[in-house]
Design a protein around this motif. Structure first.
Motif, PDB file in Angstrom:
ATOM      1  N   SER A  20       0.999   4.190  -2.918  1.00  0.00           N
ATOM      2  CA  SER A  20       1.358   3.922  -4.769  1.00  0.00           C
ATOM      3  C   SER A  20       2.077   4.000  -4.830  1.00  0.00           C
ATOM      4  O   SER A  20       2.840   5.248  -5.201  1.00  0.00           O
ATOM      5  CB  SER A  20       0.209   4.437  -4.756  1.00  0.00           C
ATOM      6  OG  SER A  20      -0.107   4.059  -6.698  1.00  0.00           O
ATOM      7  N   PRO A  21       2.637   3.002  -5.549  1.00  0.00           N
ATOM      8  CA  PRO A  21       4.106   3.633  -6.724  1.00  0.00           C
ATOM      9  C   PRO A  21       3.513   3.588  -8.137  1.00  0.00           C
ATOM     10  O   PRO A  21       4.846   4.563  -8.756  1.00  0.00           O
ATOM     11  CB  PRO A  21       3.946   1.637  -6.996  1.00  0.00           C
ATOM     12  CG  PRO A  21       2.319   1.282  -7.332  1.00  0.00           C
ATOM     13  CD  PRO A  21       1.672   1.735  -6.502  1.00  0.00           C
ATOM     14  N   LEU A  29      -2.757   3.613  -1.963  1.00  0.00           N
ATOM     15  CA  LEU A  29      -2.937   2.557  -2.254  1.00  0.00           C
ATOM     16  C   LEU A  29      -4.014   1.848  -0.961  1.00  0.00           C
ATOM     17  O   LEU A  29      -3.256   1.981   0.381  1.00  0.00           O
ATOM     18  CB  LEU A  29      -2.238   1.803  -3.034  1.00  0.00           C
ATOM     19  CG  LEU A  29      -1.984   0.702  -3.196  1.00  0.00           C
ATOM     20  CD1 LEU A  29      -2.920   0.312  -4.200  1.00  0.00           C
ATOM     21  CD2 LEU A  29      -0.988  -0.743  -3.169  1.00  0.00           C
ATOM     22  N   GLN A  30      -5.208   1.320  -1.092  1.00  0.00           N
ATOM     23  CA  GLN A  30      -5.896   0.917  -0.041  1.00  0.00           C
ATOM     24  C   GLN A  30      -5.576  -0.405   0.077  1.00  0.00           C
ATOM     25  O   GLN A  30      -5.642  -1.630  -1.582  1.00  0.00           O
ATOM     26  CB  GLN A  30      -7.556   0.493  -0.457  1.00  0.00           C
ATOM     27  CG  GLN A  30      -7.279   3.182  -0.698  1.00  0.00           C
ATOM     28  CD  GLN A  30      -9.676   2.206  -0.551  1.00  0.00           C
ATOM     29  OE1 GLN A  30     -10.195   1.382  -1.662  1.00  0.00           O
ATOM     30  NE2 GLN A  30      -9.807   3.443  -0.356  1.00  0.00           N
ATOM     31  N   MET A  41       0.837  -7.395  -4.121  1.00  0.00           N
ATOM     32  CA  MET A  41       0.400  -5.547  -4.746  1.00  0.00           C
ATOM     33  C   MET A  41       2.050  -5.273  -4.121  1.00  0.00           C
ATOM     34  O   MET A  41       2.878  -5.486  -4.659  1.00  0.00           O
ATOM     35  CB  MET A  41      -0.112  -4.714  -3.900  1.00  0.00           C
ATOM     36  CG  MET A  41      -1.786  -5.649  -3.516  1.00  0.00           C
ATOM     37  SD  MET A  41      -2.422  -4.940  -2.295  1.00  0.00           S
ATOM     38  CE  MET A  41      -1.387  -6.258  -1.259  1.00  0.00           C
ATOM     39  N   LYS A  42       1.884  -4.171  -4.904  1.00  0.00           N
ATOM     40  CA  LYS A  42       2.865  -2.711  -5.042  1.00  0.00           C
ATOM     41  C   LYS A  42       3.135  -1.620  -4.284  1.00  0.00           C
ATOM     42  O   LYS A  42       1.775  -1.155  -4.214  1.00  0.00           O
ATOM     43  CB  LYS A  42       3.388  -2.546  -7.106  1.00  0.00           C
ATOM     44  CG  LYS A  42       4.503  -3.586  -7.834  1.00  0.00           C
ATOM     45  CD  LYS A  42       4.637  -3.496  -8.961  1.00  0.00           C
ATOM     46  CE  LYS A  42       4.808  -4.928  -9.801  1.00  0.00           C
ATOM     47  NZ  LYS A  42       5.826  -4.665 -11.069  1.00  0.00           N
ATOM     48  N   ARG A  78      13.058  -8.353  -3.451  1.00  0.00           N
ATOM     49  CA  ARG A  78      12.338  -7.720  -4.318  1.00  0.00           C
ATOM     50  C   ARG A  78      10.715  -7.787  -3.916  1.00  0.00           C
ATOM     51  O   ARG A  78       9.929  -7.582  -4.059  1.00  0.00           O
ATOM     52  CB  ARG A  78      12.113  -7.566  -5.915  1.00  0.00           C
ATOM     53  CG  ARG A  78      13.886  -7.340  -6.469  1.00  0.00           C
ATOM     54  CD  ARG A  78      14.451  -7.717  -7.147  1.00  0.00           C
ATOM     55  NE  ARG A  78      13.255  -6.859  -8.400  1.00  0.00           N
ATOM     56  CZ  ARG A  78      13.576  -5.569  -8.503  1.00  0.00           C
ATOM     57  NH1 ARG A  78      14.010  -5.110  -8.264  1.00  0.00           N
ATOM     58  NH2 ARG A  78      12.632  -4.622  -9.714  1.00  0.00           N
ATOM     59  N   GLN A  79      10.663  -9.199  -2.835  1.00  0.00           N
ATOM     60  CA  GLN A  79       9.608  -9.595  -2.615  1.00  0.00           C
ATOM     61  C   GLN A  79       9.074  -9.298  -1.284  1.00  0.00           C
ATOM     62  O   GLN A  79      10.343 -10.742  -0.393  1.00  0.00           O
ATOM     63  CB  GLN A  79       8.780 -11.236  -3.238  1.00  0.00           C
ATOM     64  CG  GLN A  79       8.551 -10.787  -5.116  1.00  0.00           C
ATOM     65  CD  GLN A  79       9.028 -12.360  -5.655  1.00  0.00           C
ATOM     66  OE1 GLN A  79       7.643 -12.917  -5.096  1.00  0.00           O
ATOM     67  NE2 GLN A  79       9.607 -12.688  -6.447  1.00  0.00           N
ATOM     68  N   VAL A  80       8.007  -9.098  -0.242  1.00  0.00           N
ATOM     69  CA  VAL A  80       8.163  -8.868   0.404  1.00  0.00           C
ATOM     70  C   VAL A  80       7.017  -9.569   1.398  1.00  0.00           C
ATOM     71  O   VAL A  80       5.733  -9.285   0.800  1.00  0.00           O
ATOM     72  CB  VAL A  80       8.460  -7.550   1.088  1.00  0.00           C
ATOM     73  CG1 VAL A  80       7.901  -7.312   2.853  1.00  0.00           C
ATOM     74  CG2 VAL A  80       9.505  -6.866   0.980  1.00  0.00           C
TER      75      VAL A  80
END
Length: 218
Positions: A20-21, A29-30, A41-42, A78-80
């Motif tokens: 989780s960030p 994080l689930q 999500m992050k 920055r986006q994957v």
């Protein structure tokens, strides 16, 4: 930010965990896995590697043990988009093979198409004006990307002919049409059906919602 897309569930794993960030929920994080694009999500990654895990059962007084089920190096974005594919199935390998693709609009503009060959043989894609001598041939494990196709019919659709190599020849296995829109990005995955070994292609369409960018024409 990241999104996920699952090609096929492995070992019954339909949800994974990632760091989780913000460190909440014990730092994990689930992340549900669906055969469609997830919401954004992050996460937190270490040393440029994204690792997804599941919790292993253990005694109540023991520390929680996590088993990594998929991992990949992060691309320069920055986006994957993480695409969960079937793993090799060999002992010691992760259940999922993970593709980590740049998901930002500069790397993958709307209207473009990505091709991935998951089959053990070369595959040739004839797509609209990218046909004949301009067709795209992908070796096993190869990834390609093409700009928006312009050779369309009145319904904004283009011809698609896909050939799989059999011995020394390419054999037509798919003859269809796909739609090309300015507000849509597609991911086409070529593979052999696990039960029938029939060559085929799965198309995953990513459509930009109106509230993402209002007023976008087709």
């Amino acid at each position: 930010e990241f999104r996920t897309l699952c090609f096929k569930h492995q070992e019954g794993i339909k949800e994974v965990l990632v760091r989780s960030p913000d460190g909440k929920d014990k730092g994990m994080l689930q992340v549900p896995l669906h055969r469609s694009y997830s919401e954004k999500m992050k996460m937190r990654a270490e040393d440029g590697v994204a690792a997804f895990a599941v919790e292993e059962p253990g005694a109540e007084d023991e520390e929680t043990v996590y088993r990594t089920v998929a991992q990949a190096k992060l691309p320069a974005s920055r986006q994957v988009l993480f695409v969960f594919l079937p793993g090799g199935g060999k002992e010691g390998e992760h259940p999922y093979r993970l593709l980590a693709l740049p998901d930002d609009e500069r790397s993958f503009p709307w209207g473009h198409l990505r091709l991935f060959n998951m089959a053990p043989v070369p595959v040739r894609f004839h797509l609209g004006e990218y046909s004949g001598s301009k067709a795209r041939t992908l070796k096993p494990g190869a990834l390609d990307q093409i700009a928006r196709i312009r050779k369309l019919n009145a319904y904004k659709m283009y011809n698609v002919v896909i050939e799989f190599q059999y011995k020394s020849k390419f054999i037509v296995t798919n003859n269809t049409r796909w739609k090309s829109l300015k507000r849509k990005r597609d991911l086409a995955i070529a593979f052999l059906h696990p039960k029938t070994s029939r060559p085929t292609v799965a198309l995953f369409q990513d459509v930009r919602r109106q509230h993402d960018k209002p007023g976008t024409p087709p």
